[in-house]
Write an enzyme that holds these catalytic residues in place. Structure first.
Site, PDB file in Angstrom:
ATOM      1  N   GLY A  13       0.780  -1.292   0.108  1.00 21.20           N
ATOM      2  CA  GLY A  13       0.007  -0.003  -0.167  1.00 21.20           C
ATOM      3  C   GLY A  13       0.836   1.337   0.008  1.00 21.20           C
ATOM      4  O   GLY A  13       2.000   1.305  -0.135  1.00 21.20           O
ATOM      5  N   ILE A  17       3.604  -2.083   4.107  1.00 14.79           N
ATOM      6  CA  ILE A  17       3.424  -3.317   3.078  1.00 14.79           C
ATOM      7  C   ILE A  17       3.244  -4.522   3.970  1.00 14.79           C
ATOM      8  O   ILE A  17       3.696  -4.600   5.130  1.00 14.79           O
ATOM      9  CB  ILE A  17       4.910  -3.836   2.511  1.00 14.79           C
ATOM     10  CG1 ILE A  17       5.480  -2.408   1.735  1.00 14.79           C
ATOM     11  CG2 ILE A  17       5.111  -4.912   1.901  1.00 14.79           C
ATOM     12  CD1 ILE A  17       6.959  -2.546   1.163  1.00 14.79           C
ATOM     13  N   LYS A  18       2.279  -5.320   3.700  1.00 22.23           N
ATOM     14  CA  LYS A  18       1.744  -6.289   4.523  1.00 22.23           C
ATOM     15  C   LYS A  18       1.658  -7.760   3.903  1.00 22.23           C
ATOM     16  O   LYS A  18       1.500  -7.824   2.646  1.00 22.23           O
ATOM     17  CB  LYS A  18       0.311  -6.088   4.805  1.00 22.23           C
ATOM     18  CG  LYS A  18      -0.527  -7.136   5.802  1.00 22.23           C
ATOM     19  CD  LYS A  18      -2.066  -6.792   5.840  1.00 22.23           C
ATOM     20  CE  LYS A  18      -2.040  -5.461   6.661  1.00 22.23           C
ATOM     21  NZ  LYS A  18      -3.258  -4.903   7.028  1.00 22.23           N
ATOM     22  N   TYR A  81     -14.539  -0.817 -16.905  1.00 24.77           N
ATOM     23  CA  TYR A  81     -13.811   0.256 -16.645  1.00 24.77           C
ATOM     24  C   TYR A  81     -13.180   1.176 -17.940  1.00 24.77           C
ATOM     25  O   TYR A  81     -12.473   0.311 -18.659  1.00 24.77           O
ATOM     26  CB  TYR A  81     -12.760   0.286 -15.779  1.00 24.77           C
ATOM     27  CG  TYR A  81     -12.139   1.138 -14.772  1.00 24.77           C
ATOM     28  CD1 TYR A  81     -13.016   1.637 -13.577  1.00 24.77           C
ATOM     29  CD2 TYR A  81     -11.000   1.581 -14.756  1.00 24.77           C
ATOM     30  CE1 TYR A  81     -12.523   2.609 -12.871  1.00 24.77           C
ATOM     31  CE2 TYR A  81     -10.503   2.620 -13.758  1.00 24.77           C
ATOM     32  CZ  TYR A  81     -11.208   3.118 -13.003  1.00 24.77           C
ATOM     33  OH  TYR A  81     -10.782   3.843 -11.902  1.00 24.77           O
ATOM     34  N   ASP A  90      -5.185  -2.859  -5.908  1.00 21.33           N
ATOM     35  CA  ASP A  90      -5.690  -3.005  -4.387  1.00 21.33           C
ATOM     36  C   ASP A  90      -7.160  -3.040  -4.571  1.00 21.33           C
ATOM     37  O   ASP A  90      -7.940  -3.528  -4.021  1.00 21.33           O
ATOM     38  CB  ASP A  90      -5.287  -1.871  -3.672  1.00 21.33           C
ATOM     39  CG  ASP A  90      -5.543  -0.545  -4.038  1.00 21.33           C
ATOM     40  OD1 ASP A  90      -5.425  -0.197  -5.481  1.00 21.33           O
ATOM     41  OD2 ASP A  90      -5.451   0.412  -3.300  1.00 21.33           O
ATOM     42  N   ASP A 111     -13.151   1.534   1.169  1.00 22.05           N
ATOM     43  CA  ASP A 111     -11.700   1.570   1.587  1.00 22.05           C
ATOM     44  C   ASP A 111     -11.072   2.891   2.320  1.00 22.05           C
ATOM     45  O   ASP A 111     -10.798   3.381   1.260  1.00 22.05           O
ATOM     46  CB  ASP A 111     -10.787   0.741   0.552  1.00 22.05           C
ATOM     47  CG  ASP A 111      -9.421   0.432   0.990  1.00 22.05           C
ATOM     48  OD1 ASP A 111      -8.960   0.964   1.923  1.00 22.05           O
ATOM     49  OD2 ASP A 111      -8.760  -0.633   0.363  1.00 22.05           O
ATOM     50  N   THR A 114      -4.834   6.032   2.969  1.00 19.49           N
ATOM     51  CA  THR A 114      -4.236   7.064   2.535  1.00 19.49           C
ATOM     52  C   THR A 114      -5.407   8.041   1.670  1.00 19.49           C
ATOM     53  O   THR A 114      -5.393   9.266   1.842  1.00 19.49           O
ATOM     54  CB  THR A 114      -2.976   7.082   1.572  1.00 19.49           C
ATOM     55  OG1 THR A 114      -2.037   6.334   2.476  1.00 19.49           O
ATOM     56  CG2 THR A 114      -2.359   8.263   1.409  1.00 19.49           C
TER      57      THR A 114
END
Length: 237
Positions: A13, A17-18, A81, A90, A111, A114
């Site tokens: 993200g 970072i996960k 899209y 994400d 969501d 940020t």
């Protein structure tokens, strides 16, 4: 049954970072990292499924064990899209996670990180689009940045209350940012519900806990929605 490490799910993200290990279909050992190179070195030789909103190093892009999610990745949804190449991975992962967690439903995914994204995927698994707007701290920082005298309160939000009307400049800045997001979210929900009356609303993201008690009916999904989506996409390959 012997334990089998299937894949490492990597969520890169803007702020963190996960990683999460998948063993026999179970999600375990979630870790937070400062740099993507740490992940690459720690899990060398292991299968990685990556969603990243940042640019990745060439060493990782060339890593035969790593799959980096993009709009070109085979996946179990249809993306409606106009510019799919600009759609954040994400957001794609969260949309797939939504249909995995809540199949046969019209899902609205909020969501709050940020930036705040609100995305809609219908019960026929078509991603219909969404919105992107500033997140809570970004709103606070921008007001301080573009004025001479307003303070940056983004590091004080844990200690702030949420009155509808502030009694100090700091409270006013908080209320404008916080309640502005609340009304924005509830307004989007109300608009989508006009056409999709059985809307399933999902709340996720690093700042989601600030908003839980002030939103219309919703399900708090934490970070598992992106993890679920990445794992489902990895299995779809």
């Amino acid at each position: 049954m012997s334990e089998k490490l299937e894949v490492i799910l990597v969520d890169v993200g803007n702020s963190s970072i996960k990683t999460t290990e998948v063993v026999n279909g179970e999600f375990i050992n979630t870790k937070i990292w400062e740099d993507i190179s740490q992940v690459e070195n720690y899990y060398e030789g292991t299968a990685l499924m990556i969603s990243s909103v940042r640019n990745l190093p060439s060493s990782l892009l060339d890593n035969k064990n790593a799959k980096v999610l993009s709009h070109l990745t085979p996946m179990p949804i249809t993306i409606d899209y106009t510019t799919p190449e600009t759609l954040g991975p994400d957001r794609i992962a969260a949309a797939v996670g939504a249909i995995e967690l809540f199949p046969n439903k019209d899902n609205l995914i909020i969501d709050v990180g940020t930036c705040m994204t609100i995305d809609f995927i219908d019960k026929s698994t078509v991603f219909r689009g969404g919105i992107i707007s500033p997140g809570l701290k970004m709103r606070m920082k921008s007001m301080a940045h573009y004025t001479d005298k307003l303070p940056d309160i983004s590091d004080e939000i844990q200690d702030m209350n949420s009155p509808a009307l502030g009694k100090s400049t700091k409270e006013c800045l908080f209320s404008g940012s916080f309640w502005g997001m609340i009304h924005e979210i509830n307004g989007v929900i109300k608009t989508i519900e006009q056409d999709f009356t059985s809307l399933n609303t999902i709340l996720t993201g690093g700042d989601a806990h600030f908003f839980e008690s002030n939103l219309k009916a919703h399900i708090f999904a934490g970070s598992k929605i992106v993890q679920k989506g990445l794992y489902r996409i990895w299995k779809h390959q």
